[in-house]
Design an enzyme around this catalytic site. Structure first.
Site, PDB file in Angstrom:
ATOM      1  N   ASP A 376       0.636  -1.108   0.141  1.00 47.90           N
ATOM      2  CA  ASP A 376      -0.037  -0.176   0.125  1.00 47.90           C
ATOM      3  C   ASP A 376       0.997   1.286  -0.139  1.00 47.90           C
ATOM      4  O   ASP A 376       2.222   1.100  -0.054  1.00 47.90           O
ATOM      5  CB  ASP A 376      -0.816  -0.137   1.083  1.00 47.90           C
ATOM      6  N   ASP A 489      -6.050   3.094  -6.763  1.00 46.90           N
ATOM      7  CA  ASP A 489      -7.029   3.539  -5.625  1.00 46.90           C
ATOM      8  C   ASP A 489      -7.360   4.975  -5.554  1.00 46.90           C
ATOM      9  O   ASP A 489      -6.656   5.570  -6.571  1.00 46.90           O
ATOM     10  CB  ASP A 489      -6.389   3.251  -4.180  1.00 46.90           C
ATOM     11  N   ASP A 565     -13.869   0.382   0.788  1.00 46.63           N
ATOM     12  CA  ASP A 565     -13.401   0.262   2.412  1.00 46.63           C
ATOM     13  C   ASP A 565     -14.622  -0.226   3.101  1.00 46.63           C
ATOM     14  O   ASP A 565     -15.250   0.867   3.796  1.00 46.63           O
ATOM     15  CB  ASP A 565     -12.928   1.628   2.656  1.00 46.63           C
TER      16      ASP A 565
END
Lengths: 887, 512
Positions: A376, A489, A565
């Site tokens: 990430d 993202d 999420d």
């Protein structure tokens, strides 16, 4: 704009077609459309096109627009193919035009009021503007400032009293949301219309919402909203907008079959869903086609803030037909590289190279198969994408090589917001070349995201797409290798300090468009350019893999999507099923939800159930927020490790089925994960089902999603159908059965009449299965027949498109199981080690295999209680022609 | 020891077999010599779990017939089961069957990838390196173990010292307790005497207050009557305006405002209201309390404020017995109402010197006892600790070890706390306080937990897991934060070094 359109009341539409303007030419009808009630109304140009595969397009813009209307540039894979036979005029009068097209399509365009009715095989399946909600806010000159001042006092009340017709309402030329101002320099420009599915009580699609699969009536609440947003800790059971927006619905009716509507518009969109007779909508359509008026129908009121009114009507008649019709328009998910269908291990964040090595070795040590490890945002140098934190990741290539040495891949996150730092090459390039989206004043848009002050690359500029794609060249992306793939993202786009955490609608894009016009399309372009870059870096040989959070119609072409999420709550696990189904029927078929829930800490039981559900869903990834406790599946003790290992093994066991289904998805548009009605359209009791689903046609899955749930009620569809538990071969017949679900149980069943390929050797990663033999499980139907397919290839390259693949039909009839080629001239080391025949209610005497001249008797075992025959080691190549006879 | 001897014997026997008859043995692939007898070639093979008997030709034919996987020791056909690689030149190993022919070189002799033959035999090289490494480790362990023996001795001494000290403290404690009790009794006696005097003092004060109050009321009533010119029992504003003393600003006229400020804007006042509410405000005009000695202040300005404050303090606080006894109130608190009019004895003067001394002596005795108890607590928290086998960790008790990385200095004080401090300066953050050994039976006293550290923003309280490995000196090798606010300290220390079992391991290496 929502308020103005929602305030419209059903009734006779004021819009009229001028009869003398109607012209039919080939596959196209054009006509002038005008608001008959308004003096000096601006004339609109209506175009109807007959497209290949029983699809009709309705397109409306101003005849002479003050400003061009936006049409999404990337949703359609290519310009739609017109039906070569075109329209044929059945009749043309002063009141209406009656056309036929395709094999059995018919269309009636009524002039006053404007209405459209389309039928297939004599049955009306879609009507347009039958509730008279068509509304077109044409572009207009901005009123004088004194008028603007006078109107400033108006509120919502006066707004509702004077719907639509009053063009001088507050909020049309400027609007404030919290501390944000939308300058709305072009004024009101919304479009809206009602679309009705006669005879239907069930519509599906328009993801992304954390709601039921069958769309709810919105009369008493908010309409479904389509506006890509980065929502913090979203709630379930809510029509609020989320990360993706795919404006397509599918209707399923027992009497009228399936049909679909694709609303081709990338602006903020709302969809009101109403049911008749409950809705109170007065349908004024007089059916000229398809006989009597339907008892029930579904009305959808579509409203978009700007852009052309552009609707594709897909006439079915089955769900599979609609999926194919939609595929013709927006394309389809390309066969992913095989590893992408394996299990993905992700977390925000694996802290450094040692952490990666530790997770990699711990997973192996605990015999937990996986295919990737993800990094990430913290892996970067200060959230500068395409860079590495040189302290935590000093030698990324070595790290990647270490992981890939055991057949795995890695994935890094690459987001579209760019840190405004003059020392950062991407920012320097973007600034120098004008690659950023501009604000309303023409300066580079400046918003806050992970790196702080950020610019947002304008992917609508083809030069930016090329620039972005070129970043993935191994020379440009230092530390990357061909085994490193990409996660996009925050591409809604997420702007922490923007209205609703996204970009201002009056920001300006390449081509002179406002962000308002194309917001929902922005996110899709990021994985599009990313995938292009990945293909290019391998010289066009290797398939790409991307994961995206934002999506629009057509996103499916560029990779996988996940549901964003979510939260470690049982309700989120439960809602992942309808969310993935909604996505699947809207073409986004490579879809998954974060295992364990992104926010919060799942307990071991929830984690296990999530792994179990996800093992039987298209995209399987575990992910977690940086503030959560570590949750790699080996951290919860021996028992949890064992349960997760079992779920992961099921994933890898059925990979041959998943891979075959993804190949077939590319051919047909049929999603691997399907609602029950796809295979059982005659059974209306399954129209609302979203706690169980099908994988392809063969497997029925009903995950346990309740805390401490000891059993589930499984509905087994199909009157003559028998379902076999894939673990125990236990038989279930049509109806509802309570199945006990101890913690190690995943309720999965194979349908009679199907053949499922599996690989039973518990390898560490999908790559290790390449040469493994297949087990074929043949579940006989009542007539002792069964069919299935098997697809395989090299798992990585594009050569499958040149025939370097194996695609076989497997069929059982007349006591003989046969493998025959459908297509492909590839080779495989895979062979058949075992054939399991279920539902064989007679003791076989002998089993003989025949393959390229060899004929051999095979050993077998027969279990008369389970009616199960296990044939030992036919040892035929999976790519060869062969047959096995049971005598 | 028993296990070692058995293993050694077995290895010896096998080594003999291999040397003597190796060429003649045709073991199925993936079978260790230890299991050779179970795979004797013949017509049939019985699964090792006895679940089935199959044709011998089905052994290693790449199809799983036995539930325990024993028919396929050399292939990946069975989901359970393992593959034995001899790894001559290095250490033999068993890998899961699923690792056979999967494209990954798992055995250094390459035998697990026989299908592709892609894995070269690297056992000699790896084995030599491993042996060299092992030798280093063994030597290090041996040195570490020697240090550990010293540590154990040190720890024993430390503990013994503490035990001695504890006994000493217990004796001291007894003495201190006796002293405290005796002094408590003396104090009680002295205070009983003192109490009689204090009671008398209180009574006297009460009487004085009462007299003062009555006088004050009388004065008020007299004033009312005098000012009530028309004697109607009510004082009006007009009546008050006639009183020149109320001319605050000394302009020769008593204005209505000047009156209102005293009457609180009331036009009429009756006797009782006047006495209670108005008189306290009016009184200073008639009876100035502090006349400046040198005439430094204008006479018209009432200098009542300090006295009023004192009065409030005195009224607001009822002195309790405890406060009196503890002498916690100073003399300033005890100014009586209407000070200046009543002659007072300071309360401290009332207290007896004997009582004061008794209290001080008791305090001293109590402090001494507390000090002893505190030290006892400290010693006992050490002697009561689980200090691991042979109390090897005693010597490390509360010793601190640090590690600096790019951003932080990490510190572990054994059996006490874990902390981090930014190197750029700033405050120390608690990563956890000593909690417990983690699963000492399984881990052999190598893991500790420190928890309840500083709360994380949006997260849990910080905690640290500490792992000890054998090393020649105690030091922090590494600190990581695998999950936010959950830290991992890796230390090496002689305290966990085991005695190297020289004979057994030596033999094992030599033979293989």
């Amino acid at each position: 704009m929502l308020r103005r359109n929602r305030a419209l009341t059903p009734g006779q539409s004021p819009y009229r077609v001028s009869p003398d303007s109607v012209a039919v030419s080939g596959a196209e009808v054009t006509a002038r459309l005008q608001d008959g009630a308004a003096a000096g109304a601006v004339p609109l140009r209506l175009t109807l096109t007959a497209l290949a595969d029983t699809t009709v397009r309705l397109f409306v813009v101003e005849e002479t627009p003050l400003r061009p209307r936006y049409s999404p540039q990337y949703a359609l894979e290519r310009p739609p193919t017109a039906d070569p036979a075109g329209f044929k005029v059945v009749s043309q009068t002063a009141e209406r035009l009656h056309l036929s097209f395709g094999t059995d399509g018919q269309l009636v365009l009524s002039y006053e009021p404007f209405q459209l009715e389309v039928a297939r095989a004599g049955t009306t399946v879609i009507t347009v503007n039958s509730a008279g909600l068509f509304n077109f806010e044409h572009y207009r000159p901005k009123p004088q400032p004194k008028e603007a001042a006078a109107e400033a006092e108006g509120g919502e009340a006066s707004d509702q009293e004077q719907p639509a017709a009053d063009s001088e309402q507050p909020g049309q030329w400027e609007e404030n949301f919290k501390t944000h101002r939308d300058s709305k320099p072009h004024g009101p420009s919304s479009v809206g219309v009602d679309v009705t599915f006669p005879g239907s009580a069930h519509v599906y699609g328009i993801p992304e919402h954390a709601d039921n699969f069958a769309l709810s009536d919105t009369k008493s609440g908010e309409p479904y909203r389509l506006y890509n947003l980065d929502v913090f800790e979203y709630e379930v059971g809510n029509p609020m907008a989320l990360y993706g927006s795919v404006p397509v619905v599918l209707s399923q009716s027992a009497t009228h079959g399936a049909a679909g509507v694709f609303w081709h518009n990338a602006a903020e969109t709302w969809v009101d869903v109403r049911s008749e007779p409950d809705s109170g909508l007065v349908s004024t359509v007089t059916s000229y086609l398809g006989g009597s008026r339907a008892q029930a129908s579904k009305h959808l009121h579509w409203i978009s803030e700007s852009g052309a009114l552009d609707v594709f009507l897909m006439l079915g008649p089955t769900a599979a037909d609609v999926m194919r019709q939609y595929k013709q328009l927006t394309g389809v998910t390309q066969l992913p590289p095989l590893f992408a269908l394996g299990y993905h291990q992700c977390r925000w964040n694996y802290n450094d190279q040692r952490d990666v090595a530790e997770v990699d070795s711990q997973l192996d040590r605990h015999d937990l198969p996986f295919d990737t490890i993800w990094l990430d945002i913290e892996h970067t140098d200060g959230k500068r994408y395409f860079t590495w934190d040189s302290h935590k990741f000093p030698s990324p290539e070595e790290m990647i090589r270490n992981v890939t040495s055991r057949g795995r891949k890695m994935v890094t996150i690459i987001d579209p917001h760019i840190k405004r730092d003059n020392g950062y090459f991407v920012h320097a390039d973007a600034t120098a070349n004008g690659y950023y989206v501009k604000d309303r004043d023409g300066n580079d848009f400046d918003g806050w995201c992970w790196p702080g002050s950020s610019g947002y690359l304008d992917f609508f500029n083809p030069a930016v797409q090329e620039y972005w794609a070129s970043r993935f060249q191994l020379d440009n992306y230092k530390g990357s290798t061909l085994d490193l793939y990409t996660w996009n993202d925050m591409n809604e786009p997420s702007v922490f300090n923007g209205p609703e955490v996204t970009m201002h609608k009056d920001a300006q894009h390449h081509g002179g468009w406002e962000h308002r016009d194309l917001h929902n399309e922005y996110g899709m372009l990021v994985p599009m350019a990313t995938a292009r870059g990945q293909v290019a870096r391998s010289g066009g040989t290797l398939r790409p893999f991307t994961l995206t959070r934002a999506a629009f119609a057509g996103s499916q072409r560029f990779g996988a999507k996940w549901t964003g999420d979510n939260t470690a709550q049982w309700s989120h696990l439960k809602h992942s099923l309808p969310m993935l189904l909604s996505s699947s029927v809207a073409g986004i078929s490579f879809i998954g939800a974060d295992i364990g829930g992104f926010f919060g800490d799942p307990d071991p039981q929830m984690l296990v159930r999530w792994y179990q559900a996800s093992a039987f869903q298209p995209f399987m990834r575990a992910h977690a927020h940086i503030d959560t406790r570590r949750r790699e599946p080996y951290l919860f003790g021996e028992e949890t490790t064992r349960l997760v290992r079992a779920a992961l093994r099921q994933r890898y066991r059925f990979l041959p089925l998943w891979y075959t289904l993804f190949y077939e998805n590319e051919l047909t548009g049929m999603p691997p994960m399907r609602p029950l009605f796809f295979s059982f359209p005659g059974d209306t009791s399954v129209y609302g089902t979203d706690d169980e689903y099908l994988i392809g046609e063969a497997l029925l899955v009903h995950p346990q999603t309740e805390q401490d749930g000891r059993s589930v009620s499984v509905y087994f569809p199909g009157a003559d159908t028998v379902w076999y538990d894939v673990d125990t071969a236990e038989r279930f017949v049509h109806g509802t059965s309570t199945v006990s679900t101890p913690l190690d149980k995943i309720p999965v069943y194979q349908r009679s009449g199907t053949i499922v390929p599996t690989k039973e050797r518990p390898r560490r990663a999908s790559a290790h299965q390449a040469s493994d033999p297949y087990t074929l499980t043949v579940a006989l139907d009542a007539a002792w027949t069964a069919t299935g397919t098997l697809y395989t290839d090299d798992g990585a390259s594009f050569s499958y498109k040149d025939g370097q693949h194996i695609y076989r039909r497997l069929s059982f009839e007349n006591n003989t199981l046969k493998s025959s080629a459908i297509s492909g001239s590839g080779e495989t080391a895979g062979w058949v080690e075992r054939v399991v025949v279920l539902g064989l209610d007679k003791v076989p005497k002998s089993v003989t295999v025949t393959s390229s001249g060899r004929e051999e008797n095979l050993d077998f075992k027969y279990d008369k209680d389970l009616l199960r025959l296990v044939i030992r080691k036919p040892a035929v190549n999976a790519g060869a022609d062969w047959s096995i006879v049971i005598a | 020891m028993m296990a070692h001897r058995t293993l050694s014997a077995l290895l010896l026997a096998l080594a003999g077999l291999a040397a003597g008859a190796g060429a003649d043995l045709a073991l199925p692939r993936g079978v260790s010599m230890a299991k050779a007898s179970l795979y004797q070639a013949g017509d049939t093979f019985t699964c090792l779990d006895g679940s089935a008997t199959i044709q011998f030709q089905y052994v290693n034919d790449d199809y799983c017939d036995c539930e325990d996987g024993s028919d396929e020791p050399g292939t990946s056909a069975c989901a359970v089961g393992s593959f034995y690689c001899a790894n001559r030149g290095h250490a033999a190993a068993e890998v899961p069957s699923a690792w056979v022919n999967d494209g990954v070189c798992d055995c250094c002799d390459g035998s697990d990838e026989y299908a592709s033959g892609a894995c070269p035999n690297t056992c000699d090289e790896i084995g030599a390196a491993a042996r060299a490494r092992q030798q280093q480790i063994d030597e290090m362990r041996l040195r570490g173990y020697e240090v550990k023996l010293k540590l154990i001795e040190e720890g024993k001494e430390k503990l013994a010292e503490k035990q001695v000290r504890l006994a000493e403290l217990n004796r001291e404690k007894e003495v201190a307790e006796e002293m405290k009790n005796a002094r408590e009794a003396a104090k009680n006696e002295a205070e009983a005497q003192e109490r009689l005097l204090l009671d008398a003092w209180h009574e006297q004060r009460r009487q004085q207050e009462q007299e003062h109050e009555e006088a004050n009321r009388q004065l008020a009533e007299e004033t009312f009557t005098r000012l009530d010119v028309n004697s109607d029992g009510k004082l009006t504003t007009e009546e008050l305006q006639r009183e020149p003393k109320l001319d605050k600003d000394a302009d020769g006229v008593v204005s209505k405002d000047e009156v209102d400020s005293i009457t609180m804007n009331k036009d009429e006042l009756e006797m009782e209201e006047f006495v209670v509410s108005t008189w306290p405000l009016l009184k200073p005009f008639f009876h100035p309390l502090h006349v400046p000695e040198e005439g430094g202040q204008p006479t018209g300005a009432p200098a009542a404020a300090p006295d009023q404050q004192q009065q409030e303090v005195a009224e607001g606080e009822e002195l309790t017995e405890e406060e009196l006894a503890a002498g916690e109130v100073d003399a300033g608190d005890l100014v009586t109402p209407g000070a200046g009019t009543v002659q007072e004895l300071d309360r401290d003067e009332v207290r007896t010197a004997a009582a004061k001394q008794a209290r001080a002596e008791l305090q001293e005795a109590e402090q001494k006892l507390r000090d002893i108890e505190r030290e006892v607590g400290g010693v006992e928290s050490f002697t009561g600790l689980d200090l691991g086998p042979e109390k090897a960790f005693a010597a490390l008790y509360q010793q601190c070890f640090t590690l600096e990385n790019r951003e932080y200095e990490y510190k572990l004080c054994v059996f006490d706390k874990a902390t981090q401090k930014p190197r750029s300066g700033g405050v120390e953050t608690s990563l956890g306080k000593w909690d417990s050994w983690e699963r000492p039976e399984q881990t052999g006293y190598t893991q500790q937990l420190y928890n309840n550290g500083q709360q994380c923003w949006n997260g849990p309280k910080r905690s640290a897991h500490v792992t000890f490995a054998c090393g020649e000196e105690t030091r922090v090798l590494d600190v990581t934060e695998p999950a936010k606010c959950e830290y991992k300290f890796s230390l090496e220390t002689p305290a966990v070094c085991e005695r190297p079992s020289a004979e057994g391991e030596q033999l094992f290496h030599d033979e293989l």
